[in-house]
Design a protein around this motif. Structure first.
Motif, short mmCIF file in Angstrom:
data_model
loop_
_atom_site.label_atom_id
_atom_site.label_comp_id
_atom_site.label_asym_id
_atom_site.label_seq_id
_atom_site.Cartn_x
_atom_site.Cartn_y
_atom_site.Cartn_z
N ILE A 14 0.85 -1.17 0.00
CA ILE A 14 0.00 0.00 0.00
C ILE A 14 0.90 1.23 0.00
CG2 ILE A 14 -1.81 1.28 1.21
CD1 ILE A 14 -1.40 -2.38 1.93
N LYS A 44 3.51 9.85 0.10
CA LYS A 44 4.84 10.03 0.68
C LYS A 44 5.79 8.87 0.35
CE LYS A 44 3.37 12.86 4.62
NZ LYS A 44 3.41 13.04 6.07
N TRP A 60 6.76 7.95 5.75
CA TRP A 60 7.69 7.99 4.61
C TRP A 60 8.52 6.72 4.48
CZ3 TRP A 60 8.45 12.53 1.49
CH2 TRP A 60 7.76 13.65 1.96
N LYS A 61 8.46 5.83 5.45
CA LYS A 61 9.35 4.68 5.43
C LYS A 61 8.72 3.47 4.73
CE LYS A 61 12.54 6.80 7.74
NZ LYS A 61 12.95 6.40 9.07
N ASN A 62 9.56 2.56 4.29
CA ASN A 62 9.10 1.29 3.73
C ASN A 62 9.09 0.24 4.83
OD1 ASN A 62 9.04 2.44 1.18
ND2 ASN A 62 11.13 1.81 0.71
N ALA A 115 3.16 4.95 6.40
CA ALA A 115 4.23 4.05 5.95
C ALA A 115 3.81 3.39 4.64
CB ALA A 115 4.49 2.99 7.00
N THR A 116 4.76 3.22 3.74
CA THR A 116 4.52 2.38 2.57
C THR A 116 4.65 0.94 3.07
OG1 THR A 116 5.42 4.02 1.07
CG2 THR A 116 5.37 1.75 0.26
N PHE A 126 11.58 -7.17 -1.35
CA PHE A 126 10.91 -6.26 -0.43
C PHE A 126 11.75 -5.96 0.82
CE2 PHE A 126 7.55 -8.29 -2.92
CZ PHE A 126 6.91 -7.17 -3.43
N LYS A 156 14.98 -6.13 1.27
CA LYS A 156 16.20 -5.37 0.92
C LYS A 156 15.91 -3.86 0.87
CE LYS A 156 20.52 -6.07 -0.28
NZ LYS A 156 21.46 -6.84 0.54
N ASN A 157 14.69 -3.53 0.55
CA ASN A 157 14.28 -2.13 0.37
C ASN A 157 13.54 -1.59 1.60
OD1 ASN A 157 13.89 0.21 -1.32
ND2 ASN A 157 11.77 -0.46 -1.68
N ASP A 186 12.90 -0.23 5.53
CA ASP A 186 13.45 0.44 6.71
C ASP A 186 13.11 -0.34 7.97
OD1 ASP A 186 14.37 2.97 5.32
OD2 ASP A 186 12.24 2.97 4.79
#
Lengths: 273, 273
Positions: A182, A186, B153-155, B178-179, B193, B195-196, B198
């Motif tokens: 999702i 941002k 803003w974080k993954n 959060a994404t 996922f 690896k990318n 936070d």
């Protein structure tokens, strides 16, 4: 290639019509309208048209836009127990002095044609296979099924818009074993996710946010929202370029509308059981 | 570096104790126990210990494991209206002949110490900032806050386990901008996922699923579940190697337990308001 929402919606309307015509049961759908803005009026016209088409009795219940929250709740409680009404819904948005959540909380889950009451949403989240689901998300899932687009094992990216659409969709996809991301406005690197996606569901207000270079060849694009700039409509996806690229994509301006209405009628029939 | 769950939990217990000691109000937490398996008994012991510590009266209500669903529901309805009980919860799992969802549906949202009733979950999903939230997800969010780990803003990648943990966590993270990616055992390329990411929240049953080469240097790892093989405990994360790599990670075997209990006590006090 274009995904033909309308054809699928019409197929569902046709099936419902046959079903209802051949049954003794009567169905009645009531829509409550408070804030008479023009999109709401347009949506209601569509609901009325298709309800009539499938032989569901349609009933519009209009209130003054200065109706109090208490009064509206008491009207809803009447509908909850009114045996003639199979299902009903409140056309959103409501005027600012009314708390929509509180209104929705008072709709009986059994008659909640939009399936947005706490109990119904809870059932969606908790993966109750018998749950009846909000109309637009249900329409998206039905569309994928009709096009034989497998969801399980797949990577799906949702680019958000609203509680009514993206959270239920996300939960339905998660339940169906999709790896679901999702994103929001941002998100740091949207392309990282879209490039790796089998299905992208976009419902933002960003004109042409999705471009060919952000996709892979096989991504399916479900574009649910649009923005209007200088009276011109811009969809989230750069439709022309993406279609040329060979991706399967929902049409512009075909829109999700007919599918949502089809699901509303389907829910009304389910509620009658 | 290690994330110290226990220190944070103890800080919360201490704050609650001071608050309750200095107030006239009395709090009482009831736990219903039907299936007396040993993990449940162990969890309840912890709840009792910490309730006593923070001056919340603790009350265990045991029923025979052949109690009928109807009888259990009627007992819950009594607790819903019992003015002496501030909040209560049903220790899960229940025996197979009882439908847990139906039981939970009957708990009054105002007394739902585990915050898992439809209305409370709905409020979490719909981003009601006043919502009280399920204990483990609440504990995870509190932990991140205490460690000043920004979510917006974080993954974030969630590797699933259960309705009680991952779906509410996912919804809380989505609400906090959060994404958020929700992976499962069928995810095609988990590393893409992680690896990318936070933040990675893992709650599977796969021993050492998360290895150093799947992370980036800055990933924070919240490891919530473990598996037991030949009487040895394996956590989802390969803790030793990941810690050596310099990532911030929850300890083995520190576990989420104390935080969850801390949130249960916090919810009980909130319910008393």
């Amino acid at each position: 290639m274009i995904i033909d929402w309308k054809k699928i919606a019409e197929k569902i309307f046709e099936e419902l019509k046959q079903k209802i015509k051949n049954s003794w049961k009567k169905y009645k759908l009531t829509v409550i309208l408070v804030w008479k803005n023009s999109p709401s009026l347009r949506y209601i016209k569509q609901k009325e048209k298709w309800a009539n088409y499938v032989w569901i009795e349609f009933n519009l219940l209009e209130f003054d836009d200065n109706i109090s929250e208490e009064k509206l709740i008491s009207e809803i409680k009447k509908l909850n127990t009114n045996k003639e009404v199979t299902a009903f819904m409140v056309q959103l948005p409501l005027p600012k002095h009314i708390n929509s959540e509180k209104i929705i909380e008072n709709i009986s889950p059994e008659k909640d044609a939009d399936w947005f009451s706490p109990v119904n949403l809870w059932k969606v989240v908790l993966w109750d296979e018998n749950a009846l689901i909000p109309c637009t998300p249900a329409g998206i899932m039905e569309l994928l099924k009709e096009y034989k687009i497998e969801v399980s094992w797949k990577n799906v990216t949702i680019i958000w818009r609203s509680n009514i659409v993206w959270k239920p969709v996300a939960n339905l996809l998660i339940n169906a074993w999709a790896t679901t991301t999702i994103c929001n406005s941002k998100t740091k690197n949207l392309k990282y996710f879209t490039k790796n996606s089998d299905i992208i569901i976009s419902a933002t207000w960003s004109p042409h946010l999705l471009k060919v270079e952000m996709l892979n060849k096989n991504s399916v694009i479900i574009d649910v929202w649009f923005s209007v700039i200088d009276k011109k409509i811009f969809w989230d996806a750069d439709f022309k370029e993406i279609e040329k690229n060979g991706n399967l994509i929902t049409p512009v301006p075909g829109w999700v509308g007919p599918m949502t209405v089809a699901m509303l009628m389907k829910n009304t029939v389910k509620a009658g059981k």
